[in-house]
Design an enzyme around this catalytic site. Structure first.
Site, PDB file in Angstrom:
ATOM      1  N   GLY A  21       0.820  -1.199   0.000  1.00  0.00           N
ATOM      2  CA  GLY A  21       0.000   0.000   0.000  1.00  0.00           C
ATOM      3  C   GLY A  21       0.852   1.245   0.000  1.00  0.00           C
ATOM      4  N   PRO A  22       0.245   2.399  -0.147  1.00  0.00           N
ATOM      5  CG  PRO A  22      -1.369   4.070  -0.159  1.00  0.00           C
ATOM      6  CD  PRO A  22      -1.205   2.597  -0.329  1.00  0.00           C
ATOM      7  N   PRO A  23       2.578   4.899   1.228  1.00  0.00           N
ATOM      8  CG  PRO A  23       4.475   6.086   0.628  1.00  0.00           C
ATOM      9  CD  PRO A  23       3.177   5.619   0.087  1.00  0.00           C
ATOM     10  N   GLY A  24       2.443   5.611   4.758  1.00  0.00           N
ATOM     11  CA  GLY A  24       1.673   6.280   5.800  1.00  0.00           C
ATOM     12  C   GLY A  24       0.336   5.666   6.122  1.00  0.00           C
ATOM     13  CB  VAL A  25      -1.838   3.102   4.743  1.00  0.00           C
ATOM     14  CG1 VAL A  25      -2.167   4.101   3.664  1.00  0.00           C
ATOM     15  CG2 VAL A  25      -0.887   2.028   4.230  1.00  0.00           C
ATOM     16  N   GLY A  26       0.028   2.728   7.774  1.00  0.00           N
ATOM     17  CA  GLY A  26       0.141   1.919   8.987  1.00  0.00           C
ATOM     18  C   GLY A  26       0.635   0.510   8.770  1.00  0.00           C
ATOM     19  CE  LYS A  27       3.320  -0.135   3.301  1.00  0.00           C
ATOM     20  NZ  LYS A  27       3.000   1.295   3.295  1.00  0.00           N
ATOM     21  CB  SER A  59      -4.937   3.633 -17.043  1.00  0.00           C
ATOM     22  OG  SER A  59      -3.998   4.520 -16.488  1.00  0.00           O
ATOM     23  CE  LYS A 114      -5.532   4.089 -12.455  1.00  0.00           C
ATOM     24  NZ  LYS A 114      -5.736   3.414 -13.751  1.00  0.00           N
TER      25      LYS A 114
END
Length: 806
Positions: A367-373, A691, A734
């Site tokens: 996932g993208p940075p900063g989502v708590g992984k 896309s 998106k």
């Protein structure tokens, strides 16, 4: 080729031969001298043919030394000019392509020319007369040669003592000179110098010079060996005296009961519960350590190795907390959302509760940075009651970082996996492999390939670390990897992990996280409380919408910290008489002017501009596409750092519009008489992928028809040359980006309808989705003054008018 060569003083008669013509046998790295017997290993085809014919005809051969040993097919230019005629004494066939031949040198000869090259080299030679006049100088040089040769023999232990008698028995200076030169350990070039010296005096001087040098080397080598032996004897004596001294002190009772460092190690070995294989290695290494001197370098290496083996948790483990409701409570308390991850961990606990010998899963959170992984791994360890260790893999290029260094290297260490087990002290920790997508590779190896064994449940029960050199069981470890994207991870490594995608947060999610987690955390970190400052909901929403633009919450936390710091300054200076209420109106006093605005409506104001959707490693984003036309010759110009795939999408869109120009109300001359410039803003950012196809199509239709695209709509989809709309990826990211930017309508491919299950409920409530199969459906949806739907030409020639579905 053998180095053993001996003089022959009584050569037997041989068959008659042509004195001027000899077959040539080239030698590598060796020189044959007159009256010397030499064994040869013959393997080259031409050489074998020569030997066979020479034996059959009983003829002499010419032995010539090659200038370069690597030359397989030497010619005239590859041979030294002076050689030796020889006769064959014995031939032994080893195999079909390998012969052992014994030859005897006869006389020096000089090569005039090569007269034939097939089936082997044949040359015309001049025989050199070795006659000399014996005088006092020759006798003096002869005597010097004898004495020096006998001295050299004394320094060569493997040389038979009879060699001295053989040297004394030779009375011919020329014969002894050639014999000594043949048996000296000197380069081939120097041996050839001796062979090529035709004057006996010069030859004797040269051999004495080479022999004197060899004598000096032998003397120095003998002196070094003596010094080494003395050092070894002194060390052995010192060790013996130390052992005696230790025994005396023990008898006197001056040593404490623990017995020093070795006794401490022995106590740890006795107390530590080890597998049989490990216990055997530890016992052998400890016995070796007892025999070593503490001052030796090997002592420190062995002791460190033993301590590492004793520190590893071979059989120590923590008992899992299998209370599922407790695990749910802990995960919900630490993280908002992330339902898929929580559900997967609850499933693991349930199976672990039913089957104790279950192997740990290999999870990969993407996932993208900063989502708590990363922080999620700590919460998982807390819920299970296990130890937690984080391994940062970002920028790792050396395979030894994973597998460790071999103990032969100075400063060798175990790999990061073994070090993590050592740090945890238990054999079943939760190990977080942070930033696994940023592992590199270079000449030192490929760490991703080393991770294949670590992350394979079928192999990691016997993981091999180069330093430990014993099988380490990793099957009970719970590995959780995290990454921002999967593209840089090799296919075999991806196959070993269970990938769980974590989307970005919606504004509503961020508001909950801000209220429940970020604000209380920052208040505590800055030493203030809700009695000092209160953030109004309007201020929170403004921070989320106007001061951050990200998929995660890392920047959001920084902005909250900015507010708390300014409040902390007022509290510390007694400049805060009462509770401070921060609203959206007063927020600029703390954070400055707003960073972001909803710019879609402002930017989509003219024909030839459309809004697309893009996927990035940090989440989704909106993408503006601008087009202008000018007088020209129908050329298409593309700018904005585009990749090949995106350029091809633009060409496909333009070709389709040209084909359907009449239905769109565009005259064909508009394409011939105008150049089109397509620009993708944010030119410093590379862009690629298919896309943007339908967005480019919409931009060009808007440009040529002069009808503006609606400012509340965005789209994503691949276009084919026949106008079909193909599915694309990254729908979750998106749609979140579009929602953050204030988009209220989204056009997607029909085949992406199934991906709506992953779209956030908040987005579904606020955004209307249109699914299309063909680009002919798009103008009616996207343009402000809608065009009639274009007819679609089917394969049978019939015409359909599809309608978009919302």
């Amino acid at each position: 080729m053998s180095d053993e060569q001996s003089p022959v003083t009584d050569p037997t008669p041989e068959a008659e031969h042509d004195a001027s013509g000899y077959p040539i046998l080239p030698l590598r790295n060796s020189v044959l001298f007159p009256q010397v017997v030499m064994p040869l290993a013959v393997g080259r085809e031409k050489s074998i043919a020569l030997i066979r014919e020479a034996v059959e005809k009983e003829q002499r051969i010419a032995i010539m030394t090659q200038r370069e040993a690597e030359t397989d097919e030497p010619g005239e230019a590859d041979l030294y000019r002076v050689g030796t005629s020889a006769r064959i004494l014995k031939v032994v066939k080893i195999s079909s392509d390998n012969y052992s031949v014994i030859i005897q040198g006869q006389q020096r000869i000089r090569l005039r020319s090569v007269t034939s090259t097939e089936p082997y080299l044949v040359g015309e030679f001049e025989e050199i007369d070795d006659a000399y006049e014996r005088d006092l100088e020759v006798d003096a040089l002869f005597m010097n040669l004898k004495n020096t040769a006998k001295q050299v023999v004394k320094y060569i232990p493997e040389m038979p003592r009879e060699v001295v008698q053989l040297i004394d028995s030779v009375d011919d200076p020329a014969q002894l000179c050639d014999f000594v030169a043949a048996n000296m350990e000197i380069p081939t070039e120097e041996k050839y110098q001796v062979l090529g010296k035709l004057d006996l005096r010069e030859r004797l001087k040269l051999v004495v010079t080479f022999l004197t040098r060899q004598l000096e080397v032998a003397k120095v080598s003998d002196r070094i060996q003596s010094q080494i032996k003395e050092e070894i004897d002194r060390n052995q004596k010192e060790y013996y005296l130390r052992q005696q001294f230790k025994a005396i002190k023990e008898q006197l009772g001056e040593i404490d009961g623990d017995g020093g460092e070795l006794d401490d190690l022995q106590s740890r070995i006795e107390e530590k519960e080890l597998p049989d294989e490990v216990a055997e290695v530890v016992r052998k290494q400890f016995n070796r350590l007892q025999q070593m001197q503490p001052a030796s370098s090997e002592y420190g290496v062995t002791r460190t190795y033993l301590e590492t083996l004793l520190d590893l948790p071979w059989k120590e483990s923590t008992e899992d907390n299998l209370d599922i409701s407790n695990a749910r409570t802990i995960l919900d308390a630490d993280h908002y959302g992330l339902e898929k991850v929580k559900e997967r961990l609850v499933e693991f606990l349930a199976v672990r509760k039913l089957r104790e010998d279950m192997k740990g899963p290999i999870l990969c959170l993407v996932g993208p940075p900063g989502v708590g992984k990363t922080s999620l791994g700590r919460s998982v360890a807390k819920a299970l009651g296990r130890e937690f260790v984080r391994i940062s893999l970002g920028g790792v290029h050396d395979e030894a970082e994973i597998r460790g260094h071999r103990r032969t290297y100075v400063g060798a260490l175990p790999g990061r996996i073994v070090q993590a087990l050592r740090k945890a002290g238990k054999n079943n920790p939760v190990i977080m492999l942070d930033e696994i997508d940023k592992v590199g590779r270079d000449f030192r190896g490929d760490p991703q390939s080393a991770l294949l064994e670590v992350l394979d449940p079928e192999q990691n029960s016997t993981f091999s670390d180069h330093y430990v050199e014993l099988p380490v069981d990793l099957s009970r470890v719970l590995f959780i990897a995290n990454a921002n994207q999967m593209d840089t991870i090799s296919a075999p490594l991806r196959d070993r992990m269970e990938v769980i995608e974590i989307p970005g947060y919606t504004p509503r999610d961020k508001l909950h996280i801000l209220e429940r987690f970020l604000l209380p955390k920052q208040l505590e970190n800055h030493g203030i409380t809700v009695e000092h400052v209160v953030l109004d909901p309007s201020a929170m929403n403004t921070i989320i919408d106007r001061y951050t633009r990200e998929a995660g919450v890392r920047t959001l936390e920084r902005r909250v910290a900015d507010v708390c710091r300014k409040v902390a300054v007022r509290v510390a200076t007694d400049d805060l008489p009462e509770t401070l209420h921060v609203s959206s109106d007063t927020l600029p006093d703390f954070l400055g002017p707003e960073k972001y605005e909803f710019e879609v409506a402002e930017r989509v104001t003219d024909p030839g501009i459309a809004t697309g959707l893009a996927w990035t490693p940090s989440g989704g984003d909106i993408l503006f596409i601008e087009a202008v036309r000018s007088e020209g010759k129908g050329e298409l110009k593309l700018t904005g750092q585009l990749g090949d795939v995106m350029k091809e999408s633009a060409l496909a869109a333009l070709s389709y519009i040209k084909m359907r120009a009449p239905e769109l109300g565009i005259t064909p001359a508009a394409f011939r008489e105008n150049d089109v410039h397509l620009h993708f803003p944010a030119g410093a950012v590379p862009k690629d992928g298919p896309s943007a196809g339908i967005t480019i199509f919409t931009t060009l239709v808007s440009l040529f028809t002069g009808i503006r695209v609606a400012d509340d709509i965005a789209m994503s989809g691949e276009i084919t040359l026949r106008g079909n709309v193909l599915p694309v990826g990254g729908i979750k990211e998106k749609t979140l980006a579009a929602h953050r930017a204030g988009i209220r309508r989204i056009i997607l491919p029909e085949r992406n309808r199934k991906d709506m299950i992953d779209v956030a409920d908040e987005v579904k409530q606020d955004v209307t989705f249109h699914f299309v199969k063909h680009v002919s459906e798009i103008p009616e949806l996207a343009l402000v003054d809608a065009l009639e739907p274009l007819p679609v030409i089917t394969g049978e020639g019939s015409i359909d008018k599809p309608r978009a579905e919302a």
